[in-house]
Scaffold this motif. Sequence first.
Motif, mmCIF file in Angstrom:
data_model
loop_
_atom_site.group_PDB
_atom_site.id
_atom_site.type_symbol
_atom_site.label_atom_id
_atom_site.label_comp_id
_atom_site.label_asym_id
_atom_site.label_seq_id
_atom_site.Cartn_x
_atom_site.Cartn_y
_atom_site.Cartn_z
ATOM 1 N N TYR A 52 0.823 -1.212 0.000
ATOM 2 C CA TYR A 52 0.000 0.000 0.000
ATOM 3 C C TYR A 52 0.857 1.261 0.000
ATOM 4 C CZ TYR A 52 1.132 0.486 4.982
ATOM 5 O OH TYR A 52 1.795 0.650 6.171
ATOM 6 N N PHE A 53 0.225 2.357 -0.455
ATOM 7 C CA PHE A 53 0.759 3.721 -0.348
ATOM 8 C C PHE A 53 -0.297 4.567 0.342
ATOM 9 C CE2 PHE A 53 3.015 2.305 -4.229
ATOM 10 C CZ PHE A 53 4.297 2.776 -3.991
ATOM 11 N N TYR A 54 0.066 5.790 0.706
ATOM 12 C CA TYR A 54 -0.919 6.808 1.063
ATOM 13 C C TYR A 54 -0.971 7.832 -0.057
ATOM 14 C CZ TYR A 54 -1.180 5.100 5.875
ATOM 15 O OH TYR A 54 -1.387 4.315 6.994
ATOM 16 N N ASN A 55 -2.190 8.228 -0.411
ATOM 17 C CA ASN A 55 -2.400 9.295 -1.388
ATOM 18 C C ASN A 55 -2.739 10.562 -0.606
ATOM 19 O OD1 ASN A 55 -3.090 10.970 -3.459
ATOM 20 N ND2 ASN A 55 -4.416 9.500 -4.519
ATOM 21 N N LEU A 56 -1.855 11.562 -0.689
ATOM 22 C CA LEU A 56 -2.019 12.789 0.075
ATOM 23 C C LEU A 56 -2.668 13.902 -0.736
ATOM 24 C CD1 LEU A 56 1.500 12.733 1.780
ATOM 25 C CD2 LEU A 56 -0.669 12.032 2.783
ATOM 26 N N GLY A 57 -3.310 13.534 -1.833
ATOM 27 C CA GLY A 57 -3.938 14.523 -2.699
ATOM 28 C C GLY A 57 -2.956 15.064 -3.718
ATOM 29 N N LYS A 58 -3.511 15.661 -4.786
ATOM 30 C CA LYS A 58 -2.690 16.253 -5.853
ATOM 31 C C LYS A 58 -1.687 15.233 -6.415
ATOM 32 C CE LYS A 58 -3.087 20.845 -3.775
ATOM 33 N NZ LYS A 58 -2.395 21.939 -3.087
ATOM 34 N N ASP A 59 -2.132 13.987 -6.505
ATOM 35 C CA ASP A 59 -1.312 12.906 -7.064
ATOM 36 C C ASP A 59 -0.008 12.689 -6.298
ATOM 37 O OD1 ASP A 59 -3.118 12.333 -9.119
ATOM 38 O OD2 ASP A 59 -2.320 13.988 -10.335
ATOM 39 N N GLN A 75 1.661 10.447 -3.973
ATOM 40 C CA GLN A 75 1.548 9.090 -3.444
ATOM 41 C C GLN A 75 2.861 8.717 -2.757
ATOM 42 O OE1 GLN A 75 -0.955 6.130 -5.614
ATOM 43 N NE2 GLN A 75 0.993 5.079 -5.866
ATOM 44 N N ARG A 76 2.769 8.359 -1.486
ATOM 45 C CA ARG A 76 3.976 8.113 -0.709
ATOM 46 C C ARG A 76 3.851 6.834 0.130
ATOM 47 N NH1 ARG A 76 6.250 11.037 -3.788
ATOM 48 N NH2 ARG A 76 7.002 13.173 -3.371
ATOM 49 N N PRO A 77 5.002 6.156 0.405
ATOM 50 C CA PRO A 77 4.976 5.045 1.363
ATOM 51 C C PRO A 77 4.586 5.546 2.747
ATOM 52 C CG PRO A 77 7.013 5.058 0.076
ATOM 53 C CD PRO A 77 6.331 6.370 -0.180
ATOM 54 N N HIS A 87 11.537 3.697 -1.889
ATOM 55 C CA HIS A 87 10.651 4.494 -2.741
ATOM 56 C C HIS A 87 9.370 3.751 -3.133
ATOM 57 C CE1 HIS A 87 13.984 7.287 -3.109
ATOM 58 N NE2 HIS A 87 14.764 6.307 -3.547
ATOM 59 N N GLU A 88 9.296 2.468 -2.821
ATOM 60 C CA GLU A 88 8.168 1.655 -3.276
ATOM 61 C C GLU A 88 7.147 1.443 -2.170
ATOM 62 O OE1 GLU A 88 7.863 0.973 -6.435
ATOM 63 O OE2 GLU A 88 9.787 1.925 -6.846
ATOM 64 N N ALA A 89 6.166 0.591 -2.444
ATOM 65 C CA ALA A 89 5.029 0.400 -1.545
ATOM 66 C C ALA A 89 5.446 -0.184 -0.198
ATOM 67 C CB ALA A 89 4.007 -0.522 -2.211
ATOM 68 N N SER A 90 4.685 0.177 0.831
ATOM 69 C CA SER A 90 4.845 -0.407 2.157
ATOM 70 C C SER A 90 4.074 -1.726 2.213
ATOM 71 C CB SER A 90 4.324 0.557 3.226
ATOM 72 O OG SER A 90 4.992 1.809 3.133
ATOM 73 N N GLU A 91 4.341 -2.527 3.247
ATOM 74 C CA GLU A 91 3.723 -3.853 3.358
ATOM 75 C C GLU A 91 3.129 -4.038 4.748
ATOM 76 O OE1 GLU A 91 5.029 -8.406 2.267
ATOM 77 O OE2 GLU A 91 6.435 -7.213 3.447
ATOM 78 N N TYR A 95 10.413 10.978 3.131
ATOM 79 C CA TYR A 95 9.217 11.679 2.651
ATOM 80 C C TYR A 95 8.426 12.330 3.788
ATOM 81 C CZ TYR A 95 10.173 9.199 -1.700
ATOM 82 O OH TYR A 95 10.776 8.719 -2.845
ATOM 83 N N LEU A 96 9.042 12.464 4.955
ATOM 84 C CA LEU A 96 8.316 13.034 6.089
ATOM 85 C C LEU A 96 7.871 14.467 5.824
ATOM 86 C CD1 LEU A 96 10.325 11.763 9.193
ATOM 87 C CD2 LEU A 96 8.160 10.911 8.305
ATOM 88 N N PHE A 97 8.639 15.217 5.023
ATOM 89 C CA PHE A 97 8.259 16.610 4.708
ATOM 90 C C PHE A 97 6.895 16.670 4.036
ATOM 91 C CE2 PHE A 97 12.896 16.886 4.934
ATOM 92 C CZ PHE A 97 13.087 18.064 5.656
ATOM 93 N N ASP A 98 6.526 15.621 3.287
ATOM 94 C CA ASP A 98 5.239 15.614 2.585
ATOM 95 C C ASP A 98 4.070 15.378 3.527
ATOM 96 O OD1 ASP A 98 6.449 16.000 0.093
ATOM 97 O OD2 ASP A 98 6.843 13.850 -0.125
#
Length: 613
Positions: free
Chosen positions: A64-71, A73-75, A87-91, A210-213
Amino acid sequence: MGVTRSIGAEFTRDKGTVFTVWAPEAEQVEVVLVHPEKRKIPLQREAFGYWTGLAEDAAPGTRYFYNLGKDLQRPDPASQSQPDSVHEASEVVDHSSYNWQDKNWKGIPLEQYIIYELHIGTFSEEGTFEGVQKKLPELKDLGITAIEIMPIAQFPGSRNWGYDGVYPFAAQNSYGGPEALKSLVDACHQQGIAVILDVVYNHMGPEGNYLFDYGPYFTKKYSTPWGQALNFDDAHSDHVRNFFLQNALMWLRDYHIDALRLDAVHAILDTGAKHFLKELQEHVEQLGEQTGQEYILIAESDLNDVKLLNPMEQGGFGLAAQWMDDYHHAAHTLITGEREGYYEDYGEPEHLLKALQHSFIYNGIYSEHRKKTLGTDATANPAKQFVVCIQNHDQVGNRMLGERLTKLVSFEKLKVAAGLYLLSPFTPMLFMGEEYGEENPFLYFVSHTDENLVEAVRKGRKAEFSAFAWKGEAPDPQSEETFRQSKLQHSYKQNEQQQKLREFYKKLINLRKTSPTLAKASKEYLKASFDSDHKVLHLIHYGQKPFIYCLFNLNDQAQETSLEKEIGDSWEVLLNSADTTWGGTGTGNNSFDQQNGSITLQPESLVILQSKS
């Protein structure tokens, strides 16, 4: 204690997976399941910017990823597994499925810790958790009671010291991931070995961070050697603190880790009413009450401040122990003669004597290297609270060529160096391979994928060495060859001299465990003096009989020295490092004159005496 809440993907068999993420600035958040089938689940916003939702069919192994809006998509920042890179999906991970076999394990007290620091990627041929597990019988045979694992939080690529981790909750995939780590911890406990995990709460690595996001995980109030500081005391800091508190509790609770080594706590910048470390200690104590286990927190700090160790009722943070660089530096300079860089503050026998009696050498006195007054008085703090070594990942790996002591001093001096800390009253720590004189270096290595970052790392390493008079060219941290050169050879089985050194270490460790006065060593019942005419250190442990008298000849010539009379005058030789048993050249004749109270020490040797009465 502040309010805490679970974060990440929490799977339970009866209801599925609850996803929770802190993203206070997001207008909407979705969890995007990408395997085994792709779909999106909107999350509900709760107080303080937490988002949560349930996916009943999201089983362990779901990506899975999280979608934070505006396309965007982050682990998951609290991902517990990154099987395909940073950089890829979390499990999704199921912590309830592992069948633990350590039900009878209750841990061991700090004063019984004999620590062995190791790096998963270079300790074994395989470079995995399983590879370490296969070698546990050798560590058990040596006498080790605790292993300290360098950081294993997911980092970019497959080669890294571990301090560039960007997913603090995820056990590195190339090492074997969560299940293999649990298996290693379980096996350690069955061998009677405690497990210390090195965790990094003072900065995050640069690649895959990706914590800044997600939100204000960082603050501009302070800067650190690694960029902006993590936000432990600015606006929204409660939730950043929660992130790391949850992390610590996870390792202890879900992975049965016994102790955490907290990296560079002087860079955890917190001027709030309750320091993060104190709050962490409170939560760890609470977990211990719930589980019936005692968990240990060990700090790395260069401030020489007893506030870390002092009880909370005395205004301290209540941590169990801290690394003591002062002792390493005092011993290293005496053994090697090096005085460049931070070693300029050390090098006199008085420094080592002061450390043995008072722990901190810089205890409110001026440091020439730092150009400021440093430290507090640690005389009243028990010796077990200070972890000492003659080598560790920093002191070896941060040399330009990563040379171990094996390359810097004679074989005889290696034995003297071992005795200087294994026979001290403090908690001893070996660095992997030291016990047999490993000759391969331990170099600094990374496997970043960003070329600009790689170049910045190369330049940064060169700049670090400017204060030292080291010759040669720094190896390329990005090169796979640099990593391969750093792997242990475990060559002692084929090398008689290395085998003898290992047996010497084994003897010292066993003596430390079985001698009544060394097993309960303290600064209070320790007499230390230095015969400056002959360069001989005298160290007498007299807490319980039989007393132990250690003599260290730091001279490259044989020396005759007189024994201290006050403690006792009837001694027998327990061990002489110059014996051929330990790879020495022999002890010579009549080296110990009991009647006159004098002893002749072979060049660069250690003699241990035991009282007869």
